[in-house]
Scaffold this motif. Structure first.
Motif, PDB file in Angstrom:
ATOM      1  N   SER A 108     -18.242  -8.808  -7.190  1.00 11.40           N
ATOM      2  CA  SER A 108     -17.303  -9.431  -7.941  1.00 11.40           C
ATOM      3  C   SER A 108     -17.713 -10.748  -8.076  1.00 11.40           C
ATOM      4  CB  SER A 108     -17.810 -10.166  -6.094  1.00 11.40           C
ATOM      5  OG  SER A 108     -18.318 -10.597  -5.308  1.00 11.40           O
ATOM      6  N   GLN A 116     -11.065 -14.864 -13.241  1.00 15.42           N
ATOM      7  CA  GLN A 116     -10.140 -13.913 -12.228  1.00 15.42           C
ATOM      8  C   GLN A 116      -9.246 -14.066 -10.884  1.00 15.42           C
ATOM      9  OE1 GLN A 116     -12.806 -11.079  -9.463  1.00 15.42           O
ATOM     10  NE2 GLN A 116     -12.205 -12.856  -7.865  1.00 15.42           N
ATOM     11  N   TYR A 167     -10.985  -6.794 -19.819  1.00 10.70           N
ATOM     12  CA  TYR A 167     -10.114  -7.295 -19.095  1.00 10.70           C
ATOM     13  C   TYR A 167     -11.254  -6.492 -17.919  1.00 10.70           C
ATOM     14  CZ  TYR A 167      -8.690  -2.393 -18.871  1.00 10.70           C
ATOM     15  OH  TYR A 167      -8.177  -1.199 -18.809  1.00 10.70           O
ATOM     16  N   TRP A 170      -8.054  -8.086  -7.394  1.00  9.47           N
ATOM     17  CA  TRP A 170      -8.308  -9.039  -8.001  1.00  9.47           C
ATOM     18  C   TRP A 170      -7.955  -8.298  -9.589  1.00  9.47           C
ATOM     19  CZ3 TRP A 170     -11.893  -7.168 -11.337  1.00  9.47           C
ATOM     20  CH2 TRP A 170     -13.212  -6.181 -10.099  1.00  9.47           C
ATOM     21  N   VAL A 223      -9.787  -9.393 -13.154  1.00  6.92           N
ATOM     22  CA  VAL A 223     -10.774 -10.401 -14.110  1.00  6.92           C
ATOM     23  C   VAL A 223     -10.181 -10.443 -15.806  1.00  6.92           C
ATOM     24  CG1 VAL A 223     -13.062 -11.086 -14.977  1.00  6.92           C
ATOM     25  CG2 VAL A 223     -12.497 -10.773 -12.843  1.00  6.92           C
ATOM     26  N   ASP A 271     -11.739 -11.686 -19.272  1.00  3.28           N
ATOM     27  CA  ASP A 271     -12.702 -12.016 -19.482  1.00  3.28           C
ATOM     28  C   ASP A 271     -11.970 -12.654 -21.746  1.00  3.28           C
ATOM     29  OD1 ASP A 271     -15.025 -12.211 -20.667  1.00  3.28           O
ATOM     30  OD2 ASP A 271     -15.280 -10.648 -22.060  1.00  3.28           O
TER      31      ASP A 271
END
Length: 667
Positions: free
Chosen positions: A18, A88, A110, A222, A224, A226
């Motif tokens: 995480s 995130q 991602y 979640w 994420v 980038d």
């Protein structure tokens, strides 16, 4: 194909994925911040690939999500992000980018979670422009999330693959440790990110807002984000006088396999002296297409996609492969190789989800002399381009290579007079670009003006043996573990370095990873004598090493051979070092190097960490440093190259404390 990673590849760090979560920034309309390798483009001007897209980091965009990072801790999401920071999102949250220029296409980098038992999941991501025209991308983690020791596993619940290897987590060899250590699972998660491209349907002007939203109903806990790459893609390329694969039965919808149709079009084009044309479409191809004396052009990599499944073979092939898959291959060098092959203007989408070193499931492979590979987008294959020589006069240019299980490109065995230039490589599972002179020397080759970002294992650019090769004008950023930005290695059964090796005008950013076998930090450039001594003329000129996690420059020999092999005849000239966690130079080997006009600032430890071969003789270190003048600057302990350190004063601090430097700035 036997891959080079026969060593135990070990790792350390928190067994978490995480990462470090920062406070959520307030959602606001941001002016677009365009970066290169997550830096102000002025800091890397003239270096790396000239690309058609604009890079925007998610942490610089408007969001109601959470910024994670910065962190360089292995096995964390921020460490594998470009710039070591990302955003995130939980369900319902968004990140919004403002276009810096007109665009009709975007690429999203991602990460989403793996399935609890491995194999990946899919999840939606909504894309809107100026609050309208919603499209939904289907993200996947089926091509990411590897675990365990080399060659890795897709199973997060698996026990150690090699109980007889040393691991840093217990500081032991588990098979010989009583009681056996308990190793946390998942063990060493890595390779978290993937990317996906999307045509927006029309061009939107600068200032338009691209919002990426994890919808409220997503099954991903979640998401994420980038970065976002945006670009204006031109109209499809058309070739009228050609062997059009549609006329030979190819299916542009991808429902039927088109491999045989491709073969028929190639055979006809060879007889008639024509090109082969791949019109817009998604063509299913589940095996190698053998190419020789042929030109194959697509409509552009955004329009023509050649995709395929990885297919298990009923019995292993003579080369050891247990799978086949989509790829364009020259004939094997033992059969004379191929010549006059020209591939351009299409995408290759593979289906490789595990690393099997014997498998030939690369995007482009074989031997191709007097040939060119240009304008390809190569995604989800094992290695983007793997060439087995002997072969000569190949040019690989203007390609994008992303999300590979192993290398981005490798010149392997007797590749000569060849060039890889202006290629963009991101998220490889091994070296981004490599020349590997296994048993037969590569010679007179050049890697120039390429960009390599976020290799999750090994090095950005690696040269293993060879003669008279050059690495010029490249940009390397964010190698993750067990490697460096630039690597010169006498290892993996490579021929000795001979003649010269020129390493000129490269920029390396946020490199110098942790070597998990040795429990020490590496350099932005790492020269390593393992199989034999290195004494060719190595010239490092004009390089910039920015924000190095540990050392900027490292020369080392492995402990069992430290009294057998050394490194000499290495010359550093006109080099800039802006920020090191530890030293400018770490020498853990016998030998010598010269330094002229090497300027440094924000150096975190003593400028030269000179351990030699660890005998600590009264005569000093077995490694000598020659000051040729103009070596200026330093850091917390004073000038980086001080007179008292010369020529071979022992200044050995085996694991100096790491001092995080400030961000790099204009010199």
């Amino acid at each position: 194909m036997h891959r080079k990673k026969a060593l135990a590849l070990l790792a350390t760090g928190a067994l978490v994925a995480s990462g470090v979560v920062g406070a959520s920034p307030a959602a606001a309309a941001n002016s677009p911040v365009v970066t290169r390798a997550a830096l102000d483009p002025a800091l890397v001007a003239g270096r790396g690939a000239a690309v058609a897209f604009a890079e925007q980091e998610a942490e610089n965009a408007a969001t109601n999500g959470s910024v994670i990072g910065p962190s360089r801790q292995a096995y964390t999401l921020p460490a594998e992000a470009s710039g070591r920071t990302a955003v995130q999102l939980t369900p319902g949250q968004y990140v919004e980018f403002t276009l810096p220029a007109a665009a009709n296409a975007v690429t999203v980098r991602y990460s989403i979670p793996d399935a609890p038992t491995g194999g990946g999941i899919t999840a939606p991501l909504d894309v809107t422009v100026n609050g309208k025209n919603k499209r939904t991308m289907t993200l996947t983690s089926q091509y990411s999330w590897l675990y365990n020791q080399y060659p890795f596993s897709n199973d997060p619940t698996a026990g150690l693959l090699h109980e007889d290897w040393w691991i840093t987590e217990c500081g032991c060899v588990p098979a010989y440790t009583d009681p056996k250590p308990v190793v946390s699972k998942p063990f060493r998660p890595m390779h978290f990110y993937d990317e996906q491209r999307l045509l927006l349907g029309k061009a939107y002007p600068a200032g338009s807002r691209i919002r990426l939203t994890a919808p409220a109903g997503t099954n991903a806990a979640w998401t994420v984000i980038d970065l976002l790459d945006s670009q204006l893609v031109g109209l499809p390329h058309v070739v009228f006088k050609a062997a059009n694969v549609l006329l030979f039965g190819a299916d542009p919808t991808g429902r039927r396999d088109s491999a045989d149709a491709f073969d028929r079009a190639i055979a006809y084009a060879q007889r008639k002296g024509l090109k082969v044309y791949l019109p817009p479409g998604a063509y299913q191809v589940n095996r190698h297409i053998i190419v020789d004396d042929v030109t194959i052009e697509g409509a552009g990599s955004w329009y023509t996609v050649v995709k395929g499944h990885e297919v298990a073979l009923s019995e292993p092939a003579p080369d050891g492969s247990v799978h086949t898959g989509v790829g364009f291959y020259g004939k094997d060098a033992s059969a004379g190789g191929s010549r006059n092959v020209h591939l351009s203007g299409f995408a290759i989408e593979g289906d490789v989800r595990e690393r099997i070193d014997t498998d030939q499931v690369n995007g482009v492979g074989g031997a191709m002399s007097d040939s060119t590979i240009s304008g390809l987008y190569i995604h989800h294959t094992k290695v983007g381009l793997w060439f087995d020589g002997p072969m000569s006069n190949l040019t690989v240019r203007d390609n994008v290579i992303a999300d590979q299980i192993a290398d981005g490109l490798n010149f392997h065995v007797g590749v000569t007079d060849s060039v890889a230039t202006n290629n963009f490589v991101r998220n490889t599972g091994d070296d981004g670009l490599a020349m590997w002179s296994e048993t037969t020397a590569n010679a007179r080759n050049t890697f120039s003006r390429n960009t390599v970002q976020t290799p999750t294992l090994a090095n950005g650019i690696a040269i293993y043996g060879g003669t008279d090769n050059s690495v010029v004008g490249n940009l390397v950023a964010d190698p993750l573990r067990e490697g460096s930005g630039l690597h010169v290695g006498s290892r993996f059964n490579a021929t000795a370095f001979a003649g010269h090796l020129s390493i000129t005008d490269n920029t390396v950013v946020r490199a110098g990873t942790y070597e998990l076998n040795w429990n020490i930090g590496l350099g932005a450039i790492w020269i390593y004598a393992l199989d034999k001594s290195i004494d060719a003329d190595i010239r490092v000129t004009g390089d910039h090493y920015l924000d190095s996690t540990y050392n900027a420059i490292m020369l080392v020999s492995d402990w069992p051979v430290k009294d057998l092999y050394g490194i000499s005849n290495v010359h550093f000239t006109d080099v800039r070092v802006d920020g090191t966690g530890t030293s400018v130079l770490s020498a853990r080997v016998a030998g010598a190097a010269t330094f002229a006009n090497v300027d440094a600032r924000n150096v975190g430890a003593v400028g030269i960490n000179n351990c030699g071969t660890f005998h600590f003789t009264p005569a000093g270190s077995e490694f000598s440093v020659t000051d040729l003048g103009g070596n200026d600057g330093g850091g917390t302990t004073g000038p980086w190259l001080a007179s008292w350190e010369l020529p071979n004063t022992i200044t050995c601090d085996d694991r100096p404390p790491v001092v995080t430097p400030p961000p790099p700035a204009q010199w």
